[in-house]
Design a protein around this motif. Structure first.
Motif, mmCIF file in Angstrom:
data_model
loop_
_atom_site.group_PDB
_atom_site.id
_atom_site.type_symbol
_atom_site.label_atom_id
_atom_site.label_comp_id
_atom_site.label_asym_id
_atom_site.label_seq_id
_atom_site.Cartn_x
_atom_site.Cartn_y
_atom_site.Cartn_z
ATOM 1 N N ASN A 32 0.755 -1.202 -0.151
ATOM 2 C CA ASN A 32 -0.008 -0.071 -0.023
ATOM 3 C C ASN A 32 0.788 1.233 -0.018
ATOM 4 O O ASN A 32 2.108 1.051 -0.095
ATOM 5 C CB ASN A 32 -1.071 -0.061 1.239
ATOM 6 N N LEU A 33 0.300 2.591 0.174
ATOM 7 C CA LEU A 33 0.949 3.604 0.244
ATOM 8 C C LEU A 33 2.115 3.564 1.177
ATOM 9 O O LEU A 33 3.005 4.390 1.098
ATOM 10 C CB LEU A 33 0.208 4.846 0.362
ATOM 11 N N ASP A 34 1.914 2.952 2.340
ATOM 12 C CA ASP A 34 3.169 3.200 3.531
ATOM 13 C C ASP A 34 3.961 2.143 3.450
ATOM 14 O O ASP A 34 4.883 1.993 4.331
ATOM 15 C CB ASP A 34 2.295 3.008 4.712
ATOM 16 N N THR A 35 3.950 1.067 2.491
ATOM 17 C CA THR A 35 4.667 -0.206 2.484
ATOM 18 C C THR A 35 6.267 0.328 1.795
ATOM 19 O O THR A 35 6.425 1.048 0.784
ATOM 20 C CB THR A 35 4.197 -1.210 1.541
ATOM 21 N N GLU A 36 7.257 -0.134 2.337
ATOM 22 C CA GLU A 36 8.382 0.104 1.822
ATOM 23 C C GLU A 36 8.778 -0.808 0.808
ATOM 24 O O GLU A 36 8.890 -1.860 1.081
ATOM 25 C CB GLU A 36 9.624 0.155 2.774
#
Length: 382
Positions: free
Chosen positions: A58-62
């Motif tokens: 998702n948007l927060d995944t590195e």
């Protein structure tokens, strides 16, 4: 004797040591192969986890590290499928990815190479990673075969060198012995010739003188034969039928009536380049071997066949025969089936026929208990 035993012991030590070294190399190669294969398995498991992280990101995944892992797989070919077996993507198989038939065939091939890796996204959705061996692993797989081939070729070269050296040594030995024998016979023979002339001058019984003269002539022939071994003999264009018949008649008159002699040959002369002394020795050796095989009783036939470019001399006996696995061994120096024999007759005959006359000699046929036919082949003079 002790020297021979030490040499055999050394030879076995070398053979066993070579076998151990080859075994260690093959074992290490196999160990390296398993290590590399496990490393590639680990890389594919990391690739599968990276694929899962990117797919579920998702948007927060590195995703920097997963992307790095995926992009740096440049050697291991793989195919990613869904749970139903449909191909989703491929990697490192650019040459076949557009050909559906080849792609399916390749998929079946790599299924047998490695255990697939399951990429589980949730309880109902997953993908499967099928991967093959890298080019490095494939090369390592065939390395033992290449190594064995190199070792085999090296062994063949060493064996041929050893064999040729041994044969050269044997040839020098035979030549030296033959010349020394001729030299040793020559001294008393000269004396005998002198005594024969004295006997003729003293009017000794002619029959006695004649028989002694025949024996002296025979010794001169033997001396001439031995003197020609090891040197280049002079070849003459002669009638092979007449030369062979002379040798045949000579031996025929010196054996008992228990041997039935038969001579078959064309009526017309056949010209062949031979050395008469060495040719007569060849015929006598073959006939004596035939008579020995029959234990002095049986039928001996000598037949000359006239063909277009060659002539064949067949010496047949009704003796004990030769096993098929010994057809070539009978010509080896030292090989004999007689209790009292040096095993040099057929070896010497082969050398005279093949090296001095550019002919061929072989066991044409043989049957245990029924007899043997030895065959000489010479080229005719055109």
């Amino acid at each position: 004797m002790q020297f021979s035993e030490r040499r055999n012991t050394t030879r076995w030590i070398i053979i066993i040591t070579s076998f151990v070294i080859v075994s260690l190399i093959l074992w290490n190669t196999y160990s390296f192969f398993q290590i590399f294969k496990q490393e590639e398995r680990t890389k594919m498991e990391l690739w599968a986890k990276a694929q899962k992280n990117i797919t579920t990101a998702n948007l927060d995944t590195e995703i920097e590290l997963p992307s790095f892992i995926i992009q740096n797989n440049k050697n291991i070919p793989l195919i990613l499928t869904d749970s139903k077996g449909k191909i989703i993507s491929t990697l490192n198989i650019d040459e076949i990815e557009k050909d559906s038939i080849k792609l399916k065939k390749f998929l079946e091939e790599i299924k047998s190479q490695n255990q697939p890796i399951k990429v589980q996204y949730d309880s109902n959705r997953y993908n499967i990673v099928y991967y093959g061996d890298s080019s490095l692993l494939n090369k390592l797989k065939y390395y033992p075969i290449a190594l064995l081939l190199i070792i085999f070729l090296f062994g063949a070269v060493v064996y041929n060198f050893y064999k040729s050296t041994k044969m050269a040594t044997q040839n020098k030995l035979w030549a030296g012995m033959a010349k020394e024998t001729a030299h040793q016979i020559g001294t008393p023979l000269s004396s005998l010739i002198g005594w024969l002339e004295i006997m003729k001058a003293d009017n000794v019984d002619e029959t006695t003188v004649s028989e002694i003269e025949k024996d002296i002539n025979r010794l001169q022939t033997i001396t001439e034969r031995f003197s020609k071994i090891g040197s280049e003999p002079v070849l003459e264009t002669l009638d092979i039928v007449e030369e062979t018949l002379n040798s045949f008649d000579y031996l025929k008159s010196r054996f008992s009536n228990q041997v039935e002699f038969e001579f078959i040959a064309p009526k017309t002369p056949i010209l062949v380049s031979i050395n008469p002394a060495l040719h007569s020795w060849t015929i006598e050796n073959l006939m004596k071997n035939a008579i020995d095989a029959m234990k002095g009783r049986g039928k001996l036939k000598l037949a000359i066949e006239n063909e277009t470019n060659t002539i064949k001399i067949n010496v047949s006996d009704s003796g004990k025969g030769i096993p098929k696995n010994q057809y070539k061994r009978v010509f080896e120096p030292g090989f004999t089936t007689k209790r009292r024999g040096w095993g040099l007759g057929l070896s010497l005959t082969k050398r005279i026929v093949e090296e001095y006359h550019n002919g061929k000699i072989k066991v044409a046929q043989s049957e245990i208990g029924k007899g043997t036919t030895m065959q000489i082949i010479y080229k005719k003079v055109k």
